[in-house]
Write an enzyme that holds these catalytic residues in place. Sequence first.
Site, PDB file in Angstrom:
ATOM      1  N   CYS A  94       0.830  -1.196   0.000  1.00  0.00           N
ATOM      2  CA  CYS A  94       0.000   0.000   0.000  1.00  0.00           C
ATOM      3  C   CYS A  94       0.868   1.250   0.000  1.00  0.00           C
ATOM      4  O   CYS A  94       0.602   2.215  -0.732  1.00  0.00           O
ATOM      5  CB  CYS A  94      -0.919  -0.004   1.219  1.00  0.00           C
ATOM      6  SG  CYS A  94      -2.146   1.313   1.225  1.00  0.00           S
ATOM      7  N   CYS A 193      -5.943  -0.690   8.045  1.00  0.00           N
ATOM      8  CA  CYS A 193      -7.201   0.046   7.906  1.00  0.00           C
ATOM      9  C   CYS A 193      -8.369  -0.877   7.571  1.00  0.00           C
ATOM     10  O   CYS A 193      -9.508  -0.618   7.981  1.00  0.00           O
ATOM     11  CB  CYS A 193      -7.059   1.123   6.831  1.00  0.00           C
ATOM     12  SG  CYS A 193      -6.614   0.504   5.191  1.00  0.00           S
TER      13      CYS A 193
END
Length: 352
Positions: A94, A193
Site C-alpha cells: 500500500c 485500515c
Amino acid sequence: MKRVVVGLSGGVDSSTAAAILHNQSYEVIGLTLWLMKGKGQCCSEGMVDAAYICEQLGIPHHVVDIREVFQTNIVDYLVTGYSTGVTPLPCSQCNKTVKFGPMVRYARETLDSEKIATGHYARIRYNENSGRHELLRAADRNKDQSYFLYDLSQDLLAASIFPLGELQKSDTRRIASEYGLKTADKPESQDLCLVESNGSMRAFLDKYLAPKKGEIVDANGKVLGQHDGVHHYTIGQRKGLGVSAPEPLYVIALDAINNKVIVGDRTKATQPECNVERVNWVSMAEPSAPIKAEVQIRYRSQPVPVTIIPLENSRVRVVFDEPQFSITPGQAAVWYDGEKVLGGGIIERFDG
C-alpha cells in the site's frame, strides 16, 4: 518558499507533520487519498478531520479518489493471497503503490511540488559516498515503521520527508496540543485500515470468500478436526483451531489446493531458513555475495542475526543463525544493519 505536499489521513501523526512543516515556513498543501468507503481513520471520518486540520492551518486541501487503485492493489491482493493459503502483508504494498507513488505523481504533475511528507515514524538520510538515500529506523523504536517502508524506491525516498522521524510519540502529542490541533487527543488507529473498517480480518475476508469446509490434519494426514476455510488460518496459529491434543498444536502449513489445514507441534512450525522474493534493496546496492544482517520477519518481532544469500530474479535466501518460529509466507522479511534498512521482500511459500 519550499512547497511540500503532506499526506493527511486525519490522524494526529499526519496532522502534526503538516503543522511542523507549516511552522518551518514550508508552503504546505494537504492531500488526502480516498481509499475506500465506510468508517475508519483513512476514509470518511479521516477526510473530515483532515479537512478541518487544513482549515486550522490555513492551507489548501486536495482529495484524490484512488479507490480503484486500492481495490486492485490491496483488496484483490489480500483476497487472492488468503484464498491460496498465504498471509499477505498489505501495508508495504500500500505504501509503495497506493500512497507514496500516487502522492508523488500528483504532487509533481498537479501541484508543482517535488516533495511530499507523511506522518510515518522513520528517517531518511542521503549517503554521499554511495549516492543512495538510506532508510533508517525512527528515534522512537516502539513506533518505528521502517519495516513497512522497505519497498520504497530511491526516487520515492528522495521525494519524501518524515517530520516525525526524530520524535517520540509523546512529543507528537505534545506538539499537536501546543498547536491546538483538533486531532491532538484522537485515539490511535489500527495498523491495518481494513481491519479497522470491518471489525476484524475474518469479517473482511468473509465478505469476499465463501466458507469452504475441509479437514484439519496432522503432518501424517490423520484427521483431527474440521475447518470452514483455509483463509481463516495462518502459519504459527495456535488459538481457535478447535482440536484437542496432549500437546499444543500450531498451524504448520496451509494446503489450499486440497483444502487442508496441517497442524503440528512447535518444532514443526520452526524453520532454519526461508526464501524471499520481490526483493527491494534500499540503503545499499544488491550485493554479489552473502552478507550478514539482522532480519525482522514480522512487524513486532525482534531482529535476529541471519545470512542473506543473493539469488536470481530479485530473490534471496535468508539463513537464520537460530531456527525461527512462525515464518509466514506472504509476510515481509526486512533486513537491517543496526538502524539502517538494507532491503526486504516477501517470504515465499515453503517447499514441500
